[in-house]
Design a protein around this motif. Structure first.
Motif, PDB file in Angstrom:
ATOM      1  N   VAL A  11       0.855  -1.181   0.000  1.00  0.00           N
ATOM      2  CA  VAL A  11       0.000   0.000   0.000  1.00  0.00           C
ATOM      3  C   VAL A  11       0.891   1.231   0.000  1.00  0.00           C
ATOM      4  CG1 VAL A  11      -1.771   1.265   1.260  1.00  0.00           C
ATOM      5  CG2 VAL A  11      -1.789  -1.243   1.240  1.00  0.00           C
ATOM      6  N   GLU A  12       0.713   2.053  -1.031  1.00  0.00           N
ATOM      7  CA  GLU A  12       1.464   3.306  -1.119  1.00  0.00           C
ATOM      8  C   GLU A  12       0.816   4.338  -0.198  1.00  0.00           C
ATOM      9  OE1 GLU A  12       4.164   4.160  -3.032  1.00  0.00           O
ATOM     10  OE2 GLU A  12       4.339   2.043  -3.555  1.00  0.00           O
ATOM     11  N   PRO A  13       1.611   5.201   0.442  1.00  0.00           N
ATOM     12  CA  PRO A  13       1.006   6.254   1.256  1.00  0.00           C
ATOM     13  C   PRO A  13       0.227   7.214   0.354  1.00  0.00           C
ATOM     14  CG  PRO A  13       3.405   6.479   1.185  1.00  0.00           C
ATOM     15  CD  PRO A  13       3.051   5.220   0.470  1.00  0.00           C
ATOM     16  N   ALA A  14      -0.860   7.718   0.869  1.00  0.00           N
ATOM     17  CA  ALA A  14      -1.699   8.629   0.089  1.00  0.00           C
ATOM     18  C   ALA A  14      -0.961   9.941  -0.143  1.00  0.00           C
ATOM     19  CB  ALA A  14      -3.007   8.882   0.823  1.00  0.00           C
ATOM     20  N   ARG A  15      -0.973  10.392  -1.394  1.00  0.00           N
ATOM     21  CA  ARG A  15      -0.395  11.691  -1.737  1.00  0.00           C
ATOM     22  C   ARG A  15      -1.527  12.702  -1.779  1.00  0.00           C
ATOM     23  NH1 ARG A  15       4.947  11.729  -4.564  1.00  0.00           N
ATOM     24  NH2 ARG A  15       4.376  13.899  -4.735  1.00  0.00           N
ATOM     25  N   PRO A  16      -1.242  13.923  -1.436  1.00  0.00           N
ATOM     26  CA  PRO A  16      -2.289  14.934  -1.494  1.00  0.00           C
ATOM     27  C   PRO A  16      -2.832  15.060  -2.917  1.00  0.00           C
ATOM     28  CG  PRO A  16      -0.285  15.810  -0.490  1.00  0.00           C
ATOM     29  CD  PRO A  16       0.032  14.454  -1.014  1.00  0.00           C
ATOM     30  N   GLN A  17      -4.130  15.306  -3.034  1.00  0.00           N
ATOM     31  CA  GLN A  17      -4.734  15.508  -4.337  1.00  0.00           C
ATOM     32  C   GLN A  17      -4.360  16.900  -4.833  1.00  0.00           C
ATOM     33  OE1 GLN A  17      -6.524  13.268  -6.160  1.00  0.00           O
ATOM     34  NE2 GLN A  17      -5.911  11.829  -4.588  1.00  0.00           N
ATOM     35  N   THR A  18      -3.965  16.986  -6.093  1.00  0.00           N
ATOM     36  CA  THR A  18      -3.658  18.280  -6.671  1.00  0.00           C
ATOM     37  C   THR A  18      -4.559  18.505  -7.873  1.00  0.00           C
ATOM     38  OG1 THR A  18      -1.913  17.330  -8.050  1.00  0.00           O
ATOM     39  CG2 THR A  18      -1.242  18.262  -5.936  1.00  0.00           C
ATOM     40  N   SER A  19      -4.913  19.745  -8.087  1.00  0.00           N
ATOM     41  CA  SER A  19      -5.759  20.084  -9.227  1.00  0.00           C
ATOM     42  C   SER A  19      -4.918  20.104 -10.490  1.00  0.00           C
ATOM     43  CB  SER A  19      -6.395  21.455  -9.007  1.00  0.00           C
ATOM     44  OG  SER A  19      -5.411  22.466  -9.092  1.00  0.00           O
ATOM     45  N   SER A  20      -5.588  20.106 -11.633  1.00  0.00           N
ATOM     46  CA  SER A  20      -4.857  20.160 -12.896  1.00  0.00           C
ATOM     47  C   SER A  20      -4.105  21.480 -13.020  1.00  0.00           C
ATOM     48  CB  SER A  20      -5.803  19.957 -14.077  1.00  0.00           C
ATOM     49  OG  SER A  20      -6.824  20.931 -14.055  1.00  0.00           O
ATOM     50  N   VAL A  21      -4.621  22.552 -12.432  1.00  0.00           N
ATOM     51  CA  VAL A  21      -3.911  23.833 -12.438  1.00  0.00           C
ATOM     52  C   VAL A  21      -2.635  23.716 -11.614  1.00  0.00           C
ATOM     53  CG1 VAL A  21      -4.022  26.248 -11.694  1.00  0.00           C
ATOM     54  CG2 VAL A  21      -5.986  25.197 -12.817  1.00  0.00           C
ATOM     55  N   ALA A  22      -2.721  23.107 -10.445  1.00  0.00           N
ATOM     56  CA  ALA A  22      -1.550  22.955  -9.588  1.00  0.00           C
ATOM     57  C   ALA A  22      -0.470  22.140 -10.283  1.00  0.00           C
ATOM     58  CB  ALA A  22      -1.939  22.309  -8.264  1.00  0.00           C
ATOM     59  N   GLN A  23      -0.863  21.132 -11.057  1.00  0.00           N
ATOM     60  CA  GLN A  23       0.110  20.292 -11.744  1.00  0.00           C
ATOM     61  C   GLN A  23       0.933  21.068 -12.763  1.00  0.00           C
ATOM     62  OE1 GLN A  23      -2.153  16.963 -13.174  1.00  0.00           O
ATOM     63  NE2 GLN A  23      -2.493  16.168 -11.129  1.00  0.00           N
ATOM     64  N   LEU A  24       0.423  22.189 -13.245  1.00  0.00           N
ATOM     65  CA  LEU A  24       1.192  23.035 -14.154  1.00  0.00           C
ATOM     66  C   LEU A  24       2.390  23.673 -13.459  1.00  0.00           C
ATOM     67  CD1 LEU A  24      -1.727  24.896 -15.968  1.00  0.00           C
ATOM     68  CD2 LEU A  24      -0.297  23.061 -16.903  1.00  0.00           C
ATOM     69  N   PHE A  25       2.324  23.765 -12.146  1.00  0.00           N
ATOM     70  CA  PHE A  25       3.371  24.438 -11.379  1.00  0.00           C
ATOM     71  C   PHE A  25       4.323  23.477 -10.691  1.00  0.00           C
ATOM     72  CE2 PHE A  25       0.000  27.477 -11.916  1.00  0.00           C
ATOM     73  CZ  PHE A  25       0.693  28.622 -12.274  1.00  0.00           C
ATOM     74  N   GLY A  26       4.107  22.173 -10.826  1.00  0.00           N
ATOM     75  CA  GLY A  26       4.995  21.190 -10.204  1.00  0.00           C
ATOM     76  C   GLY A  26       4.214  20.107  -9.519  1.00  0.00           C
ATOM     77  N   GLU A  27       4.799  19.612  -8.403  1.00  0.00           N
ATOM     78  CA  GLU A  27       4.157  18.504  -7.702  1.00  0.00           C
ATOM     79  C   GLU A  27       4.508  18.528  -6.221  1.00  0.00           C
ATOM     80  OE1 GLU A  27       5.685  15.100  -9.711  1.00  0.00           O
ATOM     81  OE2 GLU A  27       7.630  15.221  -8.761  1.00  0.00           O
ATOM     82  N   PRO A  28       3.644  17.904  -5.394  1.00  0.00           N
ATOM     83  CA  PRO A  28       3.954  17.819  -3.968  1.00  0.00           C
ATOM     84  C   PRO A  28       5.245  17.044  -3.756  1.00  0.00           C
ATOM     85  CG  PRO A  28       1.683  17.139  -4.400  1.00  0.00           C
ATOM     86  CD  PRO A  28       2.362  17.267  -5.722  1.00  0.00           C
ATOM     87  N   ALA A  29       5.959  17.402  -2.718  1.00  0.00           N
ATOM     88  CA  ALA A  29       7.210  16.725  -2.370  1.00  0.00           C
ATOM     89  C   ALA A  29       7.150  16.311  -0.920  1.00  0.00           C
ATOM     90  CB  ALA A  29       8.405  17.657  -2.610  1.00  0.00           C
ATOM     91  N   SER A  30       8.029  15.429  -0.532  1.00  0.00           N
ATOM     92  CA  SER A  30       8.143  15.053   0.868  1.00  0.00           C
ATOM     93  C   SER A  30       8.686  16.254   1.634  1.00  0.00           C
ATOM     94  CB  SER A  30       9.091  13.861   0.995  1.00  0.00           C
ATOM     95  OG  SER A  30       9.419  13.639   2.340  1.00  0.00           O
ATOM     96  N   SER A  31       8.158  16.499   2.821  1.00  0.00           N
ATOM     97  CA  SER A  31       8.619  17.646   3.616  1.00  0.00           C
ATOM     98  C   SER A  31      10.108  17.591   3.904  1.00  0.00           C
ATOM     99  CB  SER A  31       7.834  17.739   4.926  1.00  0.00           C
ATOM    100  OG  SER A  31       6.537  18.188   4.666  1.00  0.00           O
ATOM    101  N   GLY A  32      10.671  16.399   3.940  1.00  0.00           N
ATOM    102  CA  GLY A  32      12.104  16.263   4.177  1.00  0.00           C
ATOM    103  C   GLY A  32      12.947  16.595   2.971  1.00  0.00           C
ATOM    104  N   ASP A  33      12.323  16.654   1.775  1.00  0.00           N
ATOM    105  CA  ASP A  33      13.056  16.916   0.545  1.00  0.00           C
ATOM    106  C   ASP A  33      13.342  18.393   0.325  1.00  0.00           C
ATOM    107  OD1 ASP A  33      12.951  14.232   0.008  1.00  0.00           O
ATOM    108  OD2 ASP A  33      11.305  14.379  -1.435  1.00  0.00           O
ATOM    109  N   GLY A  34      12.711  19.262   1.089  1.00  0.00           N
ATOM    110  CA  GLY A  34      12.838  20.698   0.846  1.00  0.00           C
ATOM    111  C   GLY A  34      14.251  21.206   1.020  1.00  0.00           C
ATOM    112  N   ALA A  35      14.779  21.804  -0.013  1.00  0.00           N
ATOM    113  CA  ALA A  35      16.114  22.382   0.059  1.00  0.00           C
ATOM    114  C   ALA A  35      16.083  23.690   0.842  1.00  0.00           C
ATOM    115  CB  ALA A  35      16.656  22.615  -1.343  1.00  0.00           C
TER     116      ALA A  35
END
Length: 113
Positions: free
Chosen positions: A19-43
């Motif tokens: 079972v994959e962990p649930a990813r937040p749902q993003t709208s098609s508009v949001a997908q134009l700007f990128g994608e959700p990342a893990s909070s630990g991945d933030g540079a």
């Protein structure tokens, strides 16, 4: 006897699935700007307060937005030109994101130089 064998196979198949962990749902508009990342991945971490009105980011950058009691990260897509999007469009489950505008500096990858 055949029914028992089918049930055993179905139970084994179900148990083997991961079972994959649930990813937040993003709208098609949001997908134009990128994608959700893990909070630990933030540079870079940006603290969002009630006074925050705008945040500048770079194309391709991963940013962790800290809202005090919660946080979320976003990886911004490489896009030509400069763009603006409301943070609430990217993170609709976080009420504090409303009214905060993200100014994304475009990527030079599309400049043709």
């Amino acid at each position: 006897m055949a029914v028992t064998a089918v049930a055993a196979v179905s139970a084994t198949t179900f148990a083997a699935q991961t079972v994959e962990p649930a990813r937040p749902q993003t709208s098609s508009v949001a997908q134009l700007f990128g994608e959700p990342a893990s909070s630990g991945d933030g540079a870079r971490t940006v603290r969002i307060t009630p006074q925050t009105q705008a945040v500048s980011v770079h194309a391709g950058e991963t940013v962790r937005f800290d809202f005090g009691s919660t946080s979320a990260a976003w990886t911004f897509a490489a896009r030509p030109g400069n763009t603006v999007v409301e943070l609430a469009s990217l993170l609709p489950d976080i009420p504090a994101a409303k009214g905060v505008w993200v100014h994304q500096n475009g990527s030079n990858a599309f400049a043709g130089h």
